[in-house]
Design a protein around this motif. Structure first.
Motif, PDB file in Angstrom:
ATOM      1  N   GLN A 183       0.876  -1.151  -0.554  1.00 27.66           N
ATOM      2  CA  GLN A 183       0.172  -0.063  -0.117  1.00 27.66           C
ATOM      3  C   GLN A 183       0.932   1.137   0.179  1.00 27.66           C
ATOM      4  O   GLN A 183       1.929   0.949  -0.010  1.00 27.66           O
ATOM      5  CB  GLN A 183      -0.956   0.273   1.311  1.00 27.66           C
ATOM      6  CG  GLN A 183      -2.005  -1.337   1.000  1.00 27.66           C
ATOM      7  CD  GLN A 183      -2.784  -1.132   2.242  1.00 27.66           C
ATOM      8  OE1 GLN A 183      -2.438  -0.713   4.137  1.00 27.66           O
ATOM      9  NE2 GLN A 183      -3.762  -1.348   2.195  1.00 27.66           N
ATOM     10  N   LEU A 206      -7.886   7.702  -1.280  1.00 25.66           N
ATOM     11  CA  LEU A 206      -8.124   6.919  -0.068  1.00 25.66           C
ATOM     12  C   LEU A 206      -9.299   5.511  -0.077  1.00 25.66           C
ATOM     13  O   LEU A 206      -9.478   4.743  -0.107  1.00 25.66           O
ATOM     14  CB  LEU A 206      -8.548   7.381   1.534  1.00 25.66           C
ATOM     15  CG  LEU A 206      -8.961   7.155   2.547  1.00 25.66           C
ATOM     16  CD1 LEU A 206      -7.436   6.776   2.995  1.00 25.66           C
ATOM     17  CD2 LEU A 206      -9.350   8.044   3.453  1.00 25.66           C
ATOM     18  N   GLY A 209      -8.338   1.825  -1.158  1.00 28.06           N
ATOM     19  CA  GLY A 209      -7.973   1.070  -0.326  1.00 28.06           C
ATOM     20  C   GLY A 209      -6.761   0.587  -0.145  1.00 28.06           C
ATOM     21  O   GLY A 209      -5.946  -0.060   0.144  1.00 28.06           O
ATOM     22  N   GLY A 212      -2.532   2.609   2.983  1.00 28.23           N
ATOM     23  CA  GLY A 212      -2.265   2.070   4.346  1.00 28.23           C
ATOM     24  C   GLY A 212      -1.687   2.851   5.213  1.00 28.23           C
ATOM     25  O   GLY A 212      -2.334   2.408   6.553  1.00 28.23           O
ATOM     26  N   ALA A 243     -12.842   8.553   5.337  1.00 25.55           N
ATOM     27  CA  ALA A 243     -12.492   7.178   6.471  1.00 25.55           C
ATOM     28  C   ALA A 243     -13.777   6.561   6.999  1.00 25.55           C
ATOM     29  O   ALA A 243     -14.192   5.465   6.515  1.00 25.55           O
ATOM     30  CB  ALA A 243     -11.491   7.670   7.589  1.00 25.55           C
ATOM     31  N   CYS A 246     -15.601   4.795   3.484  1.00 27.76           N
ATOM     32  CA  CYS A 246     -15.162   3.876   2.692  1.00 27.76           C
ATOM     33  C   CYS A 246     -14.635   2.590   3.683  1.00 27.76           C
ATOM     34  O   CYS A 246     -13.924   1.880   3.938  1.00 27.76           O
ATOM     35  CB  CYS A 246     -13.743   4.045   1.959  1.00 27.76           C
ATOM     36  SG  CYS A 246     -12.489   5.315   2.795  1.00 27.76           S
ATOM     37  N   TRP A 248     -11.976   2.847   6.239  1.00 28.79           N
ATOM     38  CA  TRP A 248     -10.438   3.385   6.493  1.00 28.79           C
ATOM     39  C   TRP A 248     -10.299   3.509   8.297  1.00 28.79           C
ATOM     40  O   TRP A 248     -11.356   4.648   8.683  1.00 28.79           O
ATOM     41  CB  TRP A 248      -9.836   4.541   5.701  1.00 28.79           C
ATOM     42  CG  TRP A 248      -7.954   4.437   5.778  1.00 28.79           C
ATOM     43  CD1 TRP A 248      -7.333   3.234   5.194  1.00 28.79           C
ATOM     44  CD2 TRP A 248      -7.132   5.304   6.959  1.00 28.79           C
ATOM     45  NE1 TRP A 248      -5.963   3.709   5.413  1.00 28.79           N
ATOM     46  CE2 TRP A 248      -6.049   5.141   7.025  1.00 28.79           C
ATOM     47  CE3 TRP A 248      -8.187   5.800   7.803  1.00 28.79           C
ATOM     48  CZ2 TRP A 248      -5.684   5.554   6.782  1.00 28.79           C
ATOM     49  CZ3 TRP A 248      -7.012   6.323   8.326  1.00 28.79           C
ATOM     50  CH2 TRP A 248      -5.608   6.921   8.203  1.00 28.79           C
ATOM     51  N   ASP A 249      -8.947   2.501   8.359  1.00 29.66           N
ATOM     52  CA  ASP A 249      -9.049   2.906   9.984  1.00 29.66           C
ATOM     53  C   ASP A 249      -7.537   3.255  10.438  1.00 29.66           C
ATOM     54  O   ASP A 249      -7.552   2.553  11.996  1.00 29.66           O
ATOM     55  CB  ASP A 249      -9.987   1.825  10.883  1.00 29.66           C
ATOM     56  CG  ASP A 249      -9.387   0.857  10.591  1.00 29.66           C
ATOM     57  OD1 ASP A 249      -8.503   0.702   9.798  1.00 29.66           O
ATOM     58  OD2 ASP A 249      -9.981  -0.531  11.499  1.00 29.66           O
ATOM     59  N   GLY A 250      -6.855   3.167   9.822  1.00 28.33           N
ATOM     60  CA  GLY A 250      -5.833   4.065   9.905  1.00 28.33           C
ATOM     61  C   GLY A 250      -5.458   4.884  10.532  1.00 28.33           C
ATOM     62  O   GLY A 250      -6.305   4.976  11.723  1.00 28.33           O
TER      63      GLY A 250
END
Length: 283
Positions: A183, A206, A209, A212, A243, A246, A248-250
């Motif tokens: 990523q 973002l 996917g 990262g 986030a 989509c 995203w939880d980074g």
């Protein structure tokens, strides 16, 4: 609000590296990242993480050399990664293997693989096939351990001649590498220096996917995110918004040099940007 990780290679410089874990936890960070952990025993660092309730979220694979004690010196001497450097493939693989062993002990899910500087007399196009081949090999090794690899565009003002500089090139490389556990590490500081239009790029990339990890620092001096031309608070809101859409939880790594330098308590005193982000999220 995004989850923020303290970069312990740059923050709390008045403290010895192992003592920075406690300082980060005291300031409310739940995650940490660093450049190179190899000068310290992995078990000792794991104990620091556990003792302070912290998660190691990222570190770099070695930039060069094979011996742990030499790795930091290699960086200072000009090695900025080996993935694009012909003739050093064995050294690259040994470095990745070392990084994966540290990731296992530290329970760190991400390792950034530095691209390196294009050697004199060669072009980016000439070394790209080697870069892709090396990243494929590394990705497959990491996949066996359940780990993800990051590639990061870095501006050529900070590292002249660096192989990877732009977000679009990074995403093109992901297509060519073709490994799902590779990523992009999107550093908002580097992105602003090279390209600008940062919010649009967050909105574009973002949701794919393929981002990262984020990092942030103020532009142009690489101090706190609220110093300079980058509207970090606004960008944190954009990350939050996208986030949520989509899933995203980074993490967002705070990778900057405190404006107060090594002044005792200087890092903590400069965390107004973090307190503002928390206050905004609480509204």
């Amino acid at each position: 609000m995004p989850r923020f990780a303290a970069n312990l290679s740059l923050l709390y410089p008045e403290l010895d590296f192992p003592d920075r874990f406690e300082a980060a936890a005291r300031d409310g960070f739940e995650g940490v990242e660093c450049l190179f952990p190899y000068a310290w025993d992995a078990g000792e660092l794991a104990a620091r993480l556990q003792g302070n309730g912290l998660q190691q979220v990222l570190f770099n694979a070695p930039p060069g050399r094979r011996e742990r004690a030499e790795i930091e010196r290699a960086w200072q001497a000009g090695d900025k990664g080996l993935a694009c450097v012909p003739g050093r493939e064995a050294e690259f693989k040994a470095g990745v293997a070392l990084a994966l062993s540290y990731a296992a002990v530290l329970q760190c899910p991400r390792v950034h693989v530095l691209a390196g500087v294009v050697p004199a007399g060669l072009t980016r196009e000439a070394v790209q096939p080697l870069y892709v081949e090396n990243l494929r090999w590394a990705a497959r090794a990491a996949a066996k351990e359940g780990l993800r690899l990051m590639i990061e565009p870095i501006n050529t003002r900070d590292i002249p001649g660096y192989f990877l500089n732009r977000q679009d090139h990074a995403h093109e490389l992901l297509e060519e590498i073709g490994e799902p556990n590779v990523q992009v590490q999107m550093d908002l500081y580097h992105c602003q220096v090279v390209e600008g239009d940062v919010a649009t790029k967050i909105r574009r990339y973002l949701p794919t996917g393929r981002v990262g990890h984020f990092q942030v620092a103020g532009v142009p001096q690489r101090h706190e995110p609220d110093c300079g031309e980058l509207n970090a608070g606004y960008l944190f809101g954009v990350i939050d918004e996208v986030a949520a859409q989509c899933g995203w939880d980074g993490w967002v790594g705070a990778e900057y040099r405190p404006a107060r330098g090594s002044e005792a308590g200087g890092t903590s005193a400069g965390l107004g940007w973090l307190r503002a982000a928390r206050a905004q999220a609480a509204r």
